[in-house]
Structures are given as C-alpha cells and as structure tokens.
Design an enzyme around this catalytic site. Structure first.
Site, PDB file in Angstrom:
ATOM      1  N   LYS A  41       0.820  -1.206   0.000  1.00 35.52           N
ATOM      2  CA  LYS A  41       0.000   0.000   0.000  1.00 35.52           C
ATOM      3  C   LYS A  41       0.859   1.262   0.000  1.00 35.52           C
ATOM      4  O   LYS A  41       0.506   2.264  -0.611  1.00 35.52           O
ATOM      5  CB  LYS A  41      -0.960   0.008   1.198  1.00 35.52           C
ATOM      6  CG  LYS A  41      -1.980  -1.108   1.089  1.00 35.52           C
ATOM      7  CD  LYS A  41      -3.245  -0.810   1.860  1.00 35.52           C
ATOM      8  CE  LYS A  41      -4.326  -1.795   1.438  1.00 35.52           C
ATOM      9  NZ  LYS A  41      -5.526  -1.709   2.242  1.00 35.52           N
ATOM     10  N   LYS A  69      -6.778 -10.247 -10.438  1.00 37.69           N
ATOM     11  CA  LYS A  69      -8.161 -10.286  -9.954  1.00 37.69           C
ATOM     12  C   LYS A  69      -8.916  -9.014 -10.363  1.00 37.69           C
ATOM     13  O   LYS A  69      -8.312  -7.956 -10.568  1.00 37.69           O
ATOM     14  CB  LYS A  69      -8.200 -10.481  -8.439  1.00 37.69           C
ATOM     15  CG  LYS A  69      -7.708  -9.310  -7.614  1.00 37.69           C
ATOM     16  CD  LYS A  69      -8.109  -9.482  -6.148  1.00 37.69           C
ATOM     17  CE  LYS A  69      -8.009  -8.152  -5.414  1.00 37.69           C
ATOM     18  NZ  LYS A  69      -8.729  -8.118  -4.150  1.00 37.69           N
ATOM     19  N   LYS A  72     -11.387  -2.798  -7.857  1.00 32.22           N
ATOM     20  CA  LYS A  72     -11.856  -1.417  -8.067  1.00 32.22           C
ATOM     21  C   LYS A  72     -10.708  -0.515  -8.477  1.00 32.22           C
ATOM     22  O   LYS A  72     -10.907   0.497  -9.123  1.00 32.22           O
ATOM     23  CB  LYS A  72     -12.525  -0.876  -6.809  1.00 32.22           C
ATOM     24  CG  LYS A  72     -11.571  -0.792  -5.639  1.00 32.22           C
ATOM     25  CD  LYS A  72     -12.178  -0.138  -4.446  1.00 32.22           C
ATOM     26  CE  LYS A  72     -11.261  -0.232  -3.234  1.00 32.22           C
ATOM     27  NZ  LYS A  72     -11.103  -1.582  -2.683  1.00 32.22           N
TER      28      LYS A  72
HETATM   29  P1  ADP Z   1     -10.514  -4.489  -4.245  1.00 31.50           P
HETATM   30  O1  ADP Z   1      -9.478  -5.457  -4.730  1.00 31.50           O
HETATM   31  O2  ADP Z   1     -11.474  -4.116  -5.298  1.00 31.50           O
HETATM   32  O3  ADP Z   1      -9.860  -3.303  -3.562  1.00 31.50           O
HETATM   33  P2  ADP Z   1     -11.035  -5.301  -1.578  1.00 31.50           P
HETATM   34  O4  ADP Z   1      -9.615  -5.696  -1.396  1.00 31.50           O
HETATM   35  O5  ADP Z   1     -11.526  -4.062  -0.899  1.00 31.50           O
HETATM   36  O6  ADP Z   1     -11.357  -5.233  -3.135  1.00 31.50           O
HETATM   37  O7  ADP Z   1     -11.922  -6.534  -1.128  1.00 31.50           O
HETATM   38  C1  ADP Z   1     -13.142  -6.470  -0.429  1.00 31.50           C
HETATM   39  C2  ADP Z   1     -13.688  -7.886  -0.329  1.00 31.50           C
HETATM   40  O8  ADP Z   1     -14.032  -8.384  -1.636  1.00 31.50           O
HETATM   41  C3  ADP Z   1     -12.688  -8.908   0.230  1.00 31.50           C
HETATM   42  O9  ADP Z   1     -13.388  -9.836   1.047  1.00 31.50           O
HETATM   43  C4  ADP Z   1     -12.129  -9.596  -0.985  1.00 31.50           C
HETATM   44  O10 ADP Z   1     -11.694 -10.911  -0.735  1.00 31.50           O
HETATM   45  C5  ADP Z   1     -13.329  -9.579  -1.944  1.00 31.50           C
HETATM   46  N1  ADP Z   1     -12.860  -9.500  -3.326  1.00 31.50           N
HETATM   47  C6  ADP Z   1     -12.247  -8.426  -3.885  1.00 31.50           C
HETATM   48  N2  ADP Z   1     -11.959  -8.649  -5.181  1.00 31.50           N
HETATM   49  C7  ADP Z   1     -12.402  -9.910  -5.453  1.00 31.50           C
HETATM   50  C8  ADP Z   1     -12.404 -10.727  -6.624  1.00 31.50           C
HETATM   51  N3  ADP Z   1     -11.893 -10.285  -7.774  1.00 31.50           N
HETATM   52  N4  ADP Z   1     -12.951 -11.959  -6.554  1.00 31.50           N
HETATM   53  C9  ADP Z   1     -13.482 -12.415  -5.390  1.00 31.50           C
HETATM   54  N5  ADP Z   1     -13.512 -11.697  -4.253  1.00 31.50           N
HETATM   55  C10 ADP Z   1     -12.983 -10.456  -4.262  1.00 31.50           C
END
Ligand code: ADP
Ligand code: NA
Length: 328
Positions: A114, A195, A198
């Site tokens: 981060k 993955k 956002k």
């Molecule tokens: P991002 O990667 O968009 O910032 P976060 O890290 O804030 O998402 O994740 C919030 C929740 O959503 C967590 O529990 C994470 O495991 C789940 N999550 C995020 N991206 C994915 C994905 N591509 N597939 C499945 N679960 C996800």
C-alpha cells in the site's frame, strides 16, 4: 457452549464490484440468516489510511451502505453500523497497539504494497491499521470473521494480539477464527491473470454491480478470451474463458459442469453475451434498489446510526471490562 459472534467489515469505496459481491457480500447475506449474532461495519476509519476528499468519503459511505442493503443485508438480522460512530474501536486499538511489536507490523505485506501504491513513506495509520482491525474484531469478543485470502495475515495478527492480551491480563478474548470465502477469485475482464479490482486502471475490466445493461454488454463483449472458439473450463490454459464460466456459474447458482454443458455448441463470442445476460438478470433488481435507496440519504444515515447504537450496547460493557483489566 457459547454461540458464535460474527464480525466483518467493508471499506466504503462506493458501489461494490462483481468480485466484492461474489467473494464477500453474498456470503455476508448467507451468514446473517445462519447466525444470531452478526455485526457488519462500514469501515470509515480504515478508509482514511488511503487519501480521500472528505466529500468523496461521505458519499462513498452512503453508496456502499445503499449497495449492501440492496444486496440483501438486513438490519433486522444483523447489526449494520458505521465504525467511527463507536469510538471504542479507536480506544481499544490504542490499548492493543501498546502490546503489539512494531517489527511484527513492518513484516505485513500490505504495509509494503500500500505504501508503494501511494508512493509515500507511509503514515502511522497505514502501519497500524491491522491493529485497528484487531480492535474491530475483539471489541465484540467475536469468534468468527469472514475474510478474503488477502486478509488472512491480518486475522492472524488479531489472534496473536488476543492471545498476548489473555496471557498478560488473564483469559478474556476468544481467539477469533476465519471463515474463508470459498468463491474462486473473479478475474479482470481485460487481463485474466489479475483479480477484478476497483483499483484496476484498465477500462472495461471491472463490472460494477450498478452498471447499466449496456455497460455490462460492452464489458463482456470486450472481455479477453483466446483463439479457441469452444467453451471449456481450464483456468490454467484458458484463464479468460474460464473466468467467464466461473462468473456464469456464480451468478446462476449452477455448477461449472452444468454451465459448460449448457454452452455446448456456442462459440466464445456468443457465450460472452449469454454470460452478460445472466449478470444483467442477476443485478437488475439490485441496481433498482440501489437507485431507490440512494435517493433517501436520511434513511441510510439512520440505518447506520441505529446500528451503531446496538453495536455500542455490546461494545461498551466489554470495553469497560478491558479498562479495568489494564488498570485505567
Ligand atoms: P478491491 O481489490 O477491489 O480493492 P477489496 O480488497 O476491498 O477489493 O476486497 C473487499 C472484499 O471483496 C474482500 O473480502 C475480498 O476478498 C473480496 N474481493 C475483492 N476482489 C475480489 C475478486 N476479484 N474476486 C473475489 N472476491 C474479491
Ligand atoms: Na442473524
């Protein structure tokens, strides 16, 4: 035997994407049905660890709340609240920070990642936010915590802190256990080696659950596949097509096998539109509900305040006990 208490949080980043829904929110909805004591928190204090305009943060809190309510989170079945309205989170974080070693925090990979993404030396808040996460969980003497893989190390920190506290001050906290999401990671539509996220700068890579049908069709049309036209499931050799199959299975509730069988005879270009249609169907009612909820700001604010009142009824007695234990 004591019943489980479940705690989980979501950062208010606005309307969630398809990965957030399938990987986290859907599971939250199931857990509120199964367990009698469930707390879900909109983690606005955690949000400050990444720079934000105040007006944006304020709007994101409401948008995230509208979205998870629209997805089926029901304040009658869980406590849904805003973290900063329960100041005991911060107060407990201070106490727990005083029994946490700095090198332990410096070793957590998210600190490095981060900081790099912010191009900065890093703030105290960014370094110690896993201690605040431990406080979030332990303040309610939670026993189970739904987490994604990326948060497993932070839950281990919370477990260590709980044990350390118990050793120092006497048995007090249950050691919280993970509920790991069993959903496969949803991949970026533009690059299936990463993955869906956002923060992906690639256009059209991420499906937002409030996207319009046209946006959804466009994003699936542009989804990266390969040169084989048949639909098969082979994540290693065919990550793009396999991601479409995973999404299709997840939103319809069918198995991978059933979904692949249904796609017999379709080429991937046609199949993309089948998947787009299944996503449109699944999220049409949720999208409508999000829009409706977003129009009533004061209702959203009240939901979060009422939830915080209920959360405080649990948190305050626990925190009073902790104060006594540490000698305040
Ligand atoms: P991002 O990667 O968009 O910032 P976060 O890290 O804030 O998402 O994740 C919030 C929740 O959503 C967590 O529990 C994470 O495991 C789940 N999550 C995020 N991206 C994915 C994905 N591509 N597939 C499945 N679960 C996800
Ligand atoms: Na419940």
């Amino acid at each position: 035997m004591a019943v489980d208490r479940i705690f989980s949080g979501i950062q208010p980043t606005g309307t969630p994407h398809l990965g957030n829904y399938l990987g986290a929110i859907q599971n939250w909805v199931n857990l509120q049905e199964k367990c009698s004591s469930v707390l879900y928190s909109i983690m606005d204090m955690h949000s400050l660890t990444m720079p934000k305009e105040p007006a944006v943060l304020r709007q994101n809190i409401l948008d995230t709340t509208a979205a998870i309510l629209a997805c089926g989170i029901d304040p009658k079945k869980c406590f849904l609240f805003r973290q900063s309205l329960v100041p005991e989170h911060a107060e407990l974080a201070w106490i727990l920070g005083c029994i946490t070693n700095v090198p332990r925090l410096l070793r957590l990979p998210q600190w490095k990642m981060k900081r790099a993404s912010q191009n900065s030396e890093g703030t105290v808040g960014l370094l110690t936010y896993p201690v605040l996460q431990a406080a979030d969980i332990l303040l309610y003497k939670s026993t189970r915590v739904p987490v994604g893989e990326d948060q497993v190390l932070h839950l281990e920190l919370a477990q260590d802190i709980a044990q350390h506290f118990n050793k120092k001050y006497g048995e007090f906290f249950p050691v919280p256990k993970a509920i790991l999401s069993t959903t496969k990671k949803i991949k970026s539509l533009r690059d299936p080696s990463v993955k869906m996220s956002k923060s992906d700068p690639q256009k059209l890579a991420t499906i937002n659950i409030a996207d319009s049908p046209d946006e959804i069709v466009l994003k699936f049309r542009k989804a990266v596949t390969d040169f084989t036209s048949e639909v098969t499931y082979d994540p290693a050799a065919r990550p793009g097509v396999s991601n479409l199959v995973s999404i299709h299975a997840a939103v319809t509730g069918l198995s991978i096998k059933e979904v692949v069988h249904q796609a017999t005879g379709l080429d991937t270009a046609h199949y993309k539109m089948v998947v787009a249609e299944s996503v449109i169907q699944k999220f049409a009612p949720i999208r409508n509900e999000i829009k409706k909820l977003q129009e009533d700001k004061s209702h959203l604010i009240k939901v979060l305040e009422d939830g915080a009142e209920k959360a405080k009824e649990l948190a305050v007695p626990v925190y009073q006990e902790i104060r006594r234990l540490v000698g305040f």
